[in-house]
Design an enzyme around this catalytic site. Structure first.
Site, mmCIF file in Angstrom:
data_model
loop_
_atom_site.group_PDB
_atom_site.id
_atom_site.type_symbol
_atom_site.label_atom_id
_atom_site.label_comp_id
_atom_site.label_asym_id
_atom_site.label_seq_id
_atom_site.Cartn_x
_atom_site.Cartn_y
_atom_site.Cartn_z
ATOM 1 N N ARG A 167 0.824 -1.229 0.000
ATOM 2 C CA ARG A 167 0.000 0.000 0.000
ATOM 3 C C ARG A 167 0.853 1.272 0.000
ATOM 4 O O ARG A 167 0.517 2.279 0.625
ATOM 5 C CB ARG A 167 -0.939 0.041 1.208
ATOM 6 C CG ARG A 167 -1.936 -1.049 1.257
ATOM 7 C CD ARG A 167 -2.886 -1.077 0.058
ATOM 8 N NE ARG A 167 -3.741 -2.219 0.211
ATOM 9 C CZ ARG A 167 -3.395 -3.454 -0.187
ATOM 10 N NH1 ARG A 167 -2.237 -3.672 -0.807
ATOM 11 N NH2 ARG A 167 -4.212 -4.463 -0.005
ATOM 12 N N SER A 251 -10.671 -0.486 3.120
ATOM 13 C CA SER A 251 -10.015 -0.834 4.391
ATOM 14 C C SER A 251 -9.403 0.440 4.956
ATOM 15 O O SER A 251 -8.572 1.072 4.302
ATOM 16 C CB SER A 251 -8.923 -1.869 4.160
ATOM 17 O OG SER A 251 -9.507 -3.034 3.620
ATOM 18 N N GLU A 365 -5.025 3.992 6.021
ATOM 19 C CA GLU A 365 -4.604 3.790 4.630
ATOM 20 C C GLU A 365 -4.916 4.999 3.728
ATOM 21 O O GLU A 365 -4.129 5.329 2.857
ATOM 22 C CB GLU A 365 -5.316 2.539 4.091
ATOM 23 C CG GLU A 365 -4.840 2.119 2.732
ATOM 24 C CD GLU A 365 -5.630 0.907 2.211
ATOM 25 O OE1 GLU A 365 -5.591 -0.144 2.852
ATOM 26 O OE2 GLU A 365 -6.269 1.040 1.161
HETATM 27 C C1 LIG Z 1 -15.430 0.097 -1.161
HETATM 28 C C2 LIG Z 1 -13.940 0.266 -1.327
HETATM 29 C C3 LIG Z 1 -13.117 -0.828 -1.496
HETATM 30 C C4 LIG Z 1 -11.726 -0.680 -1.667
HETATM 31 N N1 LIG Z 1 -10.948 -1.784 -1.830
HETATM 32 C C5 LIG Z 1 -9.611 -1.648 -1.998
HETATM 33 C C6 LIG Z 1 -8.790 -2.808 -2.187
HETATM 34 O O1 LIG Z 1 -9.257 -3.931 -2.220
HETATM 35 N N2 LIG Z 1 -7.451 -2.624 -2.327
HETATM 36 C C7 LIG Z 1 -6.888 -1.368 -2.318
HETATM 37 O O2 LIG Z 1 -5.661 -1.275 -2.462
HETATM 38 N N3 LIG Z 1 -7.642 -0.261 -2.155
HETATM 39 C C8 LIG Z 1 -8.990 -0.362 -1.995
HETATM 40 N N4 LIG Z 1 -9.760 0.746 -1.810
HETATM 41 C C9 LIG Z 1 -9.134 2.077 -1.776
HETATM 42 C C10 LIG Z 1 -9.181 2.813 -3.133
HETATM 43 O O3 LIG Z 1 -10.224 2.340 -3.942
HETATM 44 C C11 LIG Z 1 -7.885 2.677 -3.929
HETATM 45 O O4 LIG Z 1 -6.803 3.192 -3.179
HETATM 46 C C12 LIG Z 1 -7.954 3.416 -5.259
HETATM 47 O O5 LIG Z 1 -6.824 3.129 -6.040
HETATM 48 C C13 LIG Z 1 -8.064 4.922 -5.110
HETATM 49 O O6 LIG Z 1 -8.322 5.461 -6.393
HETATM 50 P P1 LIG Z 1 -9.003 6.864 -6.584
HETATM 51 O O7 LIG Z 1 -8.937 7.187 -8.026
HETATM 52 O O8 LIG Z 1 -10.361 6.846 -5.991
HETATM 53 O O9 LIG Z 1 -8.038 7.802 -5.752
HETATM 54 P P2 LIG Z 1 -8.451 9.127 -4.947
HETATM 55 O O10 LIG Z 1 -9.168 8.758 -3.707
HETATM 56 O O11 LIG Z 1 -9.113 10.080 -5.857
HETATM 57 O O12 LIG Z 1 -7.013 9.667 -4.548
HETATM 58 C C14 LIG Z 1 -6.233 9.006 -3.562
HETATM 59 C C15 LIG Z 1 -4.849 9.678 -3.466
HETATM 60 O O13 LIG Z 1 -4.129 9.448 -4.670
HETATM 61 C C16 LIG Z 1 -3.849 10.673 -5.332
HETATM 62 N N5 LIG Z 1 -4.056 10.447 -6.750
HETATM 63 C C17 LIG Z 1 -5.188 10.018 -7.355
HETATM 64 N N6 LIG Z 1 -4.986 9.902 -8.681
HETATM 65 C C18 LIG Z 1 -3.697 10.274 -8.899
HETATM 66 C C19 LIG Z 1 -2.891 10.375 -10.061
HETATM 67 N N7 LIG Z 1 -3.368 10.092 -11.263
HETATM 68 N N8 LIG Z 1 -1.605 10.801 -9.928
HETATM 69 C C20 LIG Z 1 -1.104 11.111 -8.701
HETATM 70 N N9 LIG Z 1 -1.816 11.044 -7.565
HETATM 71 C C21 LIG Z 1 -3.107 10.620 -7.672
HETATM 72 C C22 LIG Z 1 -4.808 11.696 -4.743
HETATM 73 O O14 LIG Z 1 -4.294 13.021 -4.817
HETATM 74 C C23 LIG Z 1 -4.943 11.206 -3.331
HETATM 75 O O15 LIG Z 1 -3.837 11.645 -2.584
HETATM 76 C C24 LIG Z 1 -11.154 0.625 -1.646
HETATM 77 C C25 LIG Z 1 -11.996 1.741 -1.478
HETATM 78 C C26 LIG Z 1 -13.365 1.566 -1.319
HETATM 79 C C27 LIG Z 1 -14.251 2.775 -1.158
#
Ligand SMILES: Cc1cc2nc3c(=O)[nH]c(=O)nc-3n(C[C@H](O)[C@H](O)[C@H](O)COP(=O)(O)OP(=O)(O)OC[C@H]3O[C@@H](n4cnc5c(N)ncnc54)[C@H](O)[C@@H]3O)c2cc1C
Length: 376
Positions: A167, A251, A365
């Site tokens: 992570r 998580s 996380e």
């Molecule tokens: C129901 C649920 C289940 C989940 N299950 C998992 C799982 O099984 N495994 C897991 O690892 N995670 C899980 N997650 C967490 C999350 O989905 C992941 O971390 C996902 O990759 C976040 O993507 P996002 O586009 O929503 O990021 P955001 O929430 O929009 O951003 C998260 C961070 O990353 C940065 N960021 C986003 N995009 C970029 C980019 N293109 N370049 C640079 N920085 C960027 C943002 O500035 C912020 O700091 C879960 C979340 C939820 C709500």
């Protein structure tokens, strides 16, 4: 800048995040191409305007009072480029992750199927090296395209330069670069990556004998994707606007990685408070770099939370706006009208409870913006 690629709107962080809490950015700029993301970020940086990159908002906790930054949203749109013969896949960072996973599975390519159903965008996957069901995105990354905010240049980098770990990458918490596109190298024989997660393998009918032969049991990619989605739905880990158990950031705490001596202490505490049988069942796995395998261990955050007395659905007494998911103790959820402060209060209660019970500090996380878990 291709102006057609950028849209201006006003939306709150409650609308932009899956926890559905948080104040409103000064402005929302939505980008649909790598070039427009780079141009927008370059322009804002030159003017010294604070900004936050947002994909699906599924790993973000934003404070209720945040109002002074521009949200640069990477929007979905378009399709990944898939080379079926070689297994090379290239995708714009704004594409919805699970749409890309589905397209690769439909093309019979293997490697991403265990990561089915994770919310969010393609670009965020290397940022925290997303993982699930025994797989991590680092296992399939070929190259990552970065817009470097210091130099103002865009270039492809090799995954090794990102310090990818559990992570973690050196992009997380630093904001030093924006991921604008990602390439994945997948396999082309229609089979999944080796199944590494017991529950998934069992549900796919893998027998102990089969798993024991060389440990590399694989299954057709579509079969694995379907089963992963089924397992995830059962835990509220697939977004569903009608199910408050999914109004979360997934998580909430990472699984703690501790010295072996600390793991021994925790097990002793469990034995004295809950009995030898429970202590013997405590999940603990070798963790950390290969040369530290003997001294570092990963514990299960969910297991510790439950043993510290928090059950599914638990909430801070007198505040049911935020609570643990009714399906999974590791997901902190908005029950419909929570504020960021409610989520923080819940997170503190759980963190403090685990620390008091076992002396283990849970680490959140998600990325925190304008709010902190540290006590005031
Ligand atoms: C129901 C649920 C289940 C989940 N299950 C998992 C799982 O099984 N495994 C897991 O690892 N995670 C899980 N997650 C967490 C999350 O989905 C992941 O971390 C996902 O990759 C976040 O993507 P996002 O586009 O929503 O990021 P955001 O929430 O929009 O951003 C998260 C961070 O990353 C940065 N960021 C986003 N995009 C970029 C980019 N293109 N370049 C640079 N920085 C960027 C943002 O500035 C912020 O700091 C879960 C979340 C939820 C709500």
């Amino acid at each position: 800048m291709e102006r057609g690629d950028v849209e201006v709107s006003s939306r709150s962080f409650a609308e932009l995040t899956t926890l559905q809490v948080g104040g409103s950015p000064a402005l929302v700029l939505s980008c649909r191409s790598a070039e427009s993301v780079a141009d927008v970020v370059r322009t804002l940086d030159a003017e010294g305007v604070p900004l936050l990159i947002v994909g699906g908002g599924s790993n973000l906790v934003v404070g209720d009072d945040v109002s002074d930054l521009v949200a640069v949203v990477l929007e979905d749109g378009g399709e990944p480029e898939i080379e079926e013969k070689t297994g090379l896949v290239r995708a714009f960072a704004g594409l919805v992750w699970d749409g890309v996973v589905a397209a690769t599975v439909d093309a019979g390519l293997g490697g991403l199927e265990c990561l089915s159903g994770i919310p969010g965008s393609v670009g965020a996957t290397p940022v925290q090296n997303v993982g699930a069901y025994g797989a991590e995105v680092s296992q399939t990354l070929h190259r990552v395209q970065l817009f470097d905010r210091a130099s103002g240049e865009t270039s492809w980098v090799m995954p090794e330069s990102l310090d990818l770990a559990y992570r973690y990458s050196n992009l997380k918490f630093t904001s030093r670069a924006v991921v604008t596109a990602v390439e994945f190298q997948l396999t082309t024989d229609g089979q999944s990556a080796p199944l590494r997660f017991g529950e998934l393998a069992r549900r796919l009918g893998v027998t102990a004998g089969e798993a024991g032969q060389d440990g590399d049991v694989r299954r057709p990619v579509a079969e694995v994707r379907d089963m992963v989605l089924e397992l995830r739905r059962g835990k509220g880990m697939v977004l569903d606007p009608h199910d408050h158990d999914t109004w979360s950031a997934g998580s909430f705490f990472t699984n703690p990685v501790v010295d072996r001596a600390v793991a021994d202490d925790v097990q002793r505490i469990v034995a004295s408070t809950r009995g030898e049988q429970d202590a013997a069942a405590m999940p603990r796995f070798p963790a950390g770099p290969a040369d530290a395998v003997d001294s570092l261990e990963k514990l299960s955050a969910a297991w510790l939370i439950e043993r510290a007395g928090f059950s599914r659905g638990w909430h801070v007494p007198g505040n049911d706006r935020a609570g643990l998911s009714s399906k999974h103790t590791l997901a902190l959820t908005n029950r419909g009208s929570a504020t960021s402060a409610d989520i923080v209060a819940l997170a503190r209660a759980v963190r403090d409870g685990v620390r008091e019970a076992f002396g283990v500090a849970l680490v959140p996380e998600p990325v925190w913006i304008g709010v902190t878990l540290d006590d005031e």
